[in-house]
Design a protein around this motif. Structure first.
Motif, PDB file in Angstrom:
ATOM      1  N   ALA A 147       0.768  -1.265  -0.004  1.00  0.00           N
ATOM      2  CA  ALA A 147       0.137  -0.114  -0.061  1.00  0.00           C
ATOM      3  C   ALA A 147       0.660   1.239   0.065  1.00  0.00           C
ATOM      4  O   ALA A 147       0.554   2.263  -0.621  1.00  0.00           O
ATOM      5  N   GLY A 148       1.922   1.127   0.485  1.00  0.00           N
ATOM      6  CA  GLY A 148       2.902   2.346   0.465  1.00  0.00           C
ATOM      7  C   GLY A 148       3.535   2.708  -0.568  1.00  0.00           C
ATOM      8  O   GLY A 148       3.889   3.752  -0.904  1.00  0.00           O
ATOM      9  N   ILE A 163       0.042  10.514   2.048  1.00  0.00           N
ATOM     10  CA  ILE A 163      -0.798   9.994   3.264  1.00  0.00           C
ATOM     11  C   ILE A 163      -2.129   9.551   3.070  1.00  0.00           C
ATOM     12  O   ILE A 163      -2.496   8.218   3.466  1.00  0.00           O
ATOM     13  N   ALA A 164      -2.961  10.413   2.463  1.00  0.00           N
ATOM     14  CA  ALA A 164      -4.226   9.936   2.008  1.00  0.00           C
ATOM     15  C   ALA A 164      -4.352   8.812   1.395  1.00  0.00           C
ATOM     16  O   ALA A 164      -5.027   7.823   1.595  1.00  0.00           O
ATOM     17  N   LEU A 165      -3.671   8.712   0.255  1.00  0.00           N
ATOM     18  CA  LEU A 165      -3.514   7.386  -0.835  1.00  0.00           C
ATOM     19  C   LEU A 165      -3.027   6.164  -0.067  1.00  0.00           C
ATOM     20  O   LEU A 165      -3.830   5.281  -0.300  1.00  0.00           O
ATOM     21  N   ALA A 166      -2.174   6.388   0.662  1.00  0.00           N
ATOM     22  CA  ALA A 166      -1.619   5.287   1.495  1.00  0.00           C
ATOM     23  C   ALA A 166      -2.629   4.669   2.287  1.00  0.00           C
ATOM     24  O   ALA A 166      -2.940   3.521   2.577  1.00  0.00           O
ATOM     25  N   LEU A 167      -3.213   5.593   3.209  1.00  0.00           N
ATOM     26  CA  LEU A 167      -4.350   5.416   4.275  1.00  0.00           C
ATOM     27  C   LEU A 167      -5.562   4.693   3.325  1.00  0.00           C
ATOM     28  O   LEU A 167      -6.250   3.820   3.610  1.00  0.00           O
ATOM     29  N   ALA A 168      -5.807   5.089   2.134  1.00  0.00           N
ATOM     30  CA  ALA A 168      -7.065   4.700   1.390  1.00  0.00           C
ATOM     31  C   ALA A 168      -6.582   3.260   0.973  1.00  0.00           C
ATOM     32  O   ALA A 168      -7.375   2.234   0.980  1.00  0.00           O
ATOM     33  N   LEU A 169      -5.360   3.041   0.431  1.00  0.00           N
ATOM     34  CA  LEU A 169      -4.910   1.802  -0.056  1.00  0.00           C
ATOM     35  C   LEU A 169      -4.789   0.573   1.083  1.00  0.00           C
ATOM     36  O   LEU A 169      -5.081  -0.514   0.890  1.00  0.00           O
ATOM     37  N   VAL A 172      -8.285  -0.411   1.830  1.00  0.00           N
ATOM     38  CA  VAL A 172      -8.719  -1.338   0.735  1.00  0.00           C
ATOM     39  C   VAL A 172      -8.126  -2.875   1.001  1.00  0.00           C
ATOM     40  O   VAL A 172      -8.980  -3.838   1.029  1.00  0.00           O
ATOM     41  N   ALA A 173      -6.864  -2.661   1.308  1.00  0.00           N
ATOM     42  CA  ALA A 173      -6.411  -3.961   1.614  1.00  0.00           C
ATOM     43  C   ALA A 173      -6.913  -4.733   2.999  1.00  0.00           C
ATOM     44  O   ALA A 173      -6.834  -5.935   2.963  1.00  0.00           O
ATOM     45  N   LEU A 174      -7.351  -4.213   3.674  1.00  0.00           N
ATOM     46  CA  LEU A 174      -8.023  -4.892   4.823  1.00  0.00           C
ATOM     47  C   LEU A 174      -9.535  -5.107   4.871  1.00  0.00           C
ATOM     48  O   LEU A 174      -9.805  -6.274   5.355  1.00  0.00           O
ATOM     49  N   VAL A 175     -10.132  -4.302   4.106  1.00  0.00           N
ATOM     50  CA  VAL A 175     -11.589  -4.620   3.886  1.00  0.00           C
ATOM     51  C   VAL A 175     -12.095  -5.386   2.622  1.00  0.00           C
ATOM     52  O   VAL A 175     -13.231  -5.939   2.700  1.00  0.00           O
ATOM     53  N   PRO A 177     -12.767  -8.143   0.133  1.00  0.00           N
ATOM     54  CA  PRO A 177     -13.127  -9.905   0.575  1.00  0.00           C
ATOM     55  C   PRO A 177     -11.766 -10.519  -0.107  1.00  0.00           C
ATOM     56  O   PRO A 177     -11.376 -11.617   0.291  1.00  0.00           O
ATOM     57  N   ALA A 178     -11.174  -9.907  -1.420  1.00  0.00           N
ATOM     58  CA  ALA A 178     -10.411 -10.702  -2.175  1.00  0.00           C
ATOM     59  C   ALA A 178      -8.921 -10.621  -1.553  1.00  0.00           C
ATOM     60  O   ALA A 178      -8.096 -11.233  -2.103  1.00  0.00           O
ATOM     61  N   SER A 179      -8.809  -9.746  -0.516  1.00  0.00           N
ATOM     62  CA  SER A 179      -7.692  -9.494  -0.105  1.00  0.00           C
ATOM     63  C   SER A 179      -6.855 -10.385   0.745  1.00  0.00           C
ATOM     64  O   SER A 179      -7.681 -10.992   1.664  1.00  0.00           O
ATOM     65  N   PRO A 180      -5.487 -11.062   0.467  1.00  0.00           N
ATOM     66  CA  PRO A 180      -4.925 -11.780   1.605  1.00  0.00           C
ATOM     67  C   PRO A 180      -5.002 -11.441   2.806  1.00  0.00           C
ATOM     68  O   PRO A 180      -5.245 -12.041   3.662  1.00  0.00           O
ATOM     69  N   ALA A 181      -4.822 -10.194   3.194  1.00  0.00           N
ATOM     70  CA  ALA A 181      -4.763  -9.605   4.664  1.00  0.00           C
ATOM     71  C   ALA A 181      -6.139  -9.717   5.081  1.00  0.00           C
ATOM     72  O   ALA A 181      -6.436 -10.442   6.407  1.00  0.00           O
TER      73      ALA A 181
END
Length: 227
Positions: A147-148, A163-169, A172-175, A177-181
């Motif tokens: 994400a960074g 900062i805003a883009l990293a937080l948004a990404l 997305v990586a956390l929520v 459903p297809a994300s490994p995390a």
């Protein structure tokens, strides 16, 4: 590879000397203090701790890339090449996140009570829970660095939006459903309720492959785009 290793150590030393490691670390420690209570079930806390690692790891990418003065970075790029310098910086951020992941698992183990929720029929062994928790934390660190990557140079040349883009990404990586995390954290949280622990063997190589592809692309871009 020897030169990349030396550049990674250089960026880690710079991160420590500049104290740029401290704000992400203190934020992570504060979030653990807020979200974790001594005596909580281990699996639930491991899921929470791993999830919070994701945006913190994205922050470490920004910290490493911003710790060096522009003049010093220009000299380093001229001597070692932009591709190696950028790769060394990302490996330094990844190393910082992995160190924090190990410390988080050890701290939560020390603070925890039962392994799963008290109402489960049979408590799983602590060893399997720790392995699952550590590998889930590693998955979140890998996705956090991912994400960074696009939220900093050489992809994003306007740092005010980073900062805003990293937080948004990271969100997305956390929520997603297809994300490994997301999948790995959900398995941990579910294990706390059921007592059935599953190690994220599938999510780990997928997260590593996604990060490797992103790093390869941005390292190549670093060789073509001016600082």
């Amino acid at each position: 590879m020897r030169q990349v290793g030396a550049l990674t150590r250089y960026h880690l030393e710079l991160l420590v000397r500049s104290h740029a490691w401290l704000p992400p670390f203190l934020t992570y420690a504060l979030l653990l203090v807020v979200g974790v209570t001594a005596g909580n079930p281990l699996l639930g806390d491991l899921g929470y701790g791993a999830a919070v690692l994701l945006p913190v790891s994205a922050w470490y990418v920004r910290s490493v890339l911003g710790a060096e003065p522009p003049a010093a970075r220009a000299c380093l790029v001229a001597a070692a090449g932009p591709l190696r310098v950028h790769l060394g910086a990302l490996l330094a951020a990844l190393t910082a996140g992995l160190v924090l992941a190990v410390a988080e698992v050890a701290a939560l183990w020390w603070l925890s009570g039962t392994v799963a929720n008290p109402g489960v029929e049979r408590q799983p062994p602590a060893g399997s829970a720790l392995v699952a928790g550590l590998l889930t934390a590693v998955v979140c660190v890998l996705l956090g660095v991912l994400a960074g990557v696009p939220a900093n140079r050489p992809v994003l040349m306007r740092p005010q939006y980073g900062i805003a883009l990293a937080l948004a990404l990271a969100t997305v990586a956390l929520v997603a459903p297809a994300s490994p995390a997301n999948a790995a954290v959900r398995v941990l949280v579910s294990a706390a309720r059921t007592g059935r622990v599953a190690v994220p063997w599938g999510e780990l190589p997928l997260a590593a492959a996604l990060l490797a592809a992103a790093v390869a692309g941005t390292a190549a871009l670093a060789g073509r785009r001016p600082e």
